[in-house]
Design an enzyme around this catalytic site. Structure first.
Site, PDB file in Angstrom:
ATOM      1  N   SER A 115       0.843  -1.189   0.000  1.00 34.71           N
ATOM      2  CA  SER A 115       0.000   0.000   0.000  1.00 34.71           C
ATOM      3  C   SER A 115       0.887   1.251   0.000  1.00 34.71           C
ATOM      4  O   SER A 115       1.721   1.401  -0.892  1.00 34.71           O
ATOM      5  CB  SER A 115      -0.960  -0.031   1.196  1.00 34.71           C
ATOM      6  N   GLU A 217      -2.001  -2.486  -7.925  1.00 32.65           N
ATOM      7  CA  GLU A 217      -3.242  -2.787  -7.213  1.00 32.65           C
ATOM      8  C   GLU A 217      -3.754  -1.488  -6.611  1.00 32.65           C
ATOM      9  O   GLU A 217      -3.041  -0.489  -6.560  1.00 32.65           O
ATOM     10  CB  GLU A 217      -3.003  -3.847  -6.125  1.00 32.65           C
ATOM     11  N   HIS A 283      -5.016  -5.266  -1.766  1.00 38.23           N
ATOM     12  CA  HIS A 283      -5.860  -5.111  -0.587  1.00 38.23           C
ATOM     13  C   HIS A 283      -6.954  -6.181  -0.616  1.00 38.23           C
ATOM     14  O   HIS A 283      -7.718  -6.274  -1.560  1.00 38.23           O
ATOM     15  CB  HIS A 283      -6.497  -3.724  -0.549  1.00 38.23           C
TER      16      HIS A 283
END
Length: 308
Positions: A115, A217, A283
């Site tokens: 992330s 992502e 995620h």
């Protein structure tokens, strides 16, 4: 699902041995209960968790000031016998640290996270240091809240960290969407699309070696924001350096009647960049670990990276 001590000790995401693991919060503030649960679970797995001094700090929505987070960051890598430095969560804030990292005195201890941590993973790769794109440490607590298929996926994601840390080769399923349908090879880079786009053109910009395979992502974004981020990222680098783009999960992303794949294909086609999707990272429960910078091969059999 409540994991027994036997199940927890068998999971061992960092491999065998009473490893010391440094826990840092380089980005968003972490809930105290998440920190406590993570430390308890690590101890039950047979590890020695070392929570850094400022990991519980809070400055606005950040885990402390830049100075506090940077102090923890440097100290973590110098702990005696530390096996890895594991980020507690993402959020926002890693880009604020990049210009202040003292690379000359940073030992080559693996860094784990994803992330917002994508910024650090790329910087570590640029400085020839080991990093693993994998679940953050507080996601250990989610194992006890999951059931059925989700529990199996989260357990598998955690278990995938150990072989990545050992430097083993690995494999992910990948489905070809568009572009050249030929075998491709190159180093694995990437991470969170929005995060990487936000640092384009800065000192924390994505490190892109020749023939790179870019893993992307995201979470909680509208399609127009994903398109804006992709255009920003592509415009900031040399598309000719990219061999392929591989899409992981785009969790809770509102795409309306369109798809992320169709949007990506439109922007990658002029550059003849291959596009693959349905890779199990990002995620969500399916977040398999992969080693940033490792040489990999894309083919009809999927994505396979070499042992280090």
């Amino acid at each position: 699902m409540t994991l027994s001590l036997t199940e927890l000790s068998a999971l061992r995401p960092l491999g065998e041995g009473p490893h010391t693991v440094a826990l840092i919060a380089p980005a968003g503030a972490v809930l105290p209960e998440r920190i406590e649960a993570t430390c308890v679970l690590l101890e039950q797995m047979g590890y020695i968790p070392r929570l850094m001094d400022n990991a519980r700090a809070r400055h606005r929505y950040l885990a402390g000031t830049v100075e506090q987070r940077l102090a923890d960051f440097h100290a973590a890598f110098h702990l005696p016998d530390v096996a890895a430095v594991w980020c507690l969560r993402g959020g926002y804030g890693c880009a604020q640290l990049i210009d202040h990292i003292d690379w000359a005195r940073l030992p080559n201890v693996p860094l784990i996270g994803y992330s917002d941590i994508s910024v650090l993973l790329s910087a570590f790769h640029a400085h020839d240091r080991r990093t693993i794109h994998a679940p953050v440490a507080t996601e250990l607590a989610l194992l006890e809240q999951a059931n059925g298929a989700e529990a199996e996926a989260r357990s598998a994601a955690m278990a995938s960290i150990a072989p990545a840390l050992r430097g083993d080769g690995g494999h992910m399923n990948a489905t070809h969407v568009a572009g050249p349908a030929v075998d491709l090879s190159g180093p694995l880079i990437g991470g969170n699309l929005t995060t990487l786009a936000s640092v384009a053109g800065t000192s924390g910009a994505l490190h892109v070696p020749e023939d790179a395979i870019v893993m992307l992502e995201d979470v909680g974004e509208r399609l127009y924001r994903l398109e804006r981020s992709l255009c920003q990222l592509l415009d900031s680098l040399e598309p000719g350096r990219l061999n392929a783009v591989c899409l992981g999960s785009f969790t809770d992303c509102d795409t309306g009647d369109s798809s992320v794949e169709a949007m990506m294909q439109e922007w990658l086609a002029p550059h003849d960049i291959a596009l693959y999707h349905r890779l199990p990272f990002g995620h969500g429960a399916h977040n398999q670990a992969w080693p940033v910078g490792s040489m990999a091969r894309l083919s009809s059999d999927g994505l396979e990276w070499r042992a280090r």
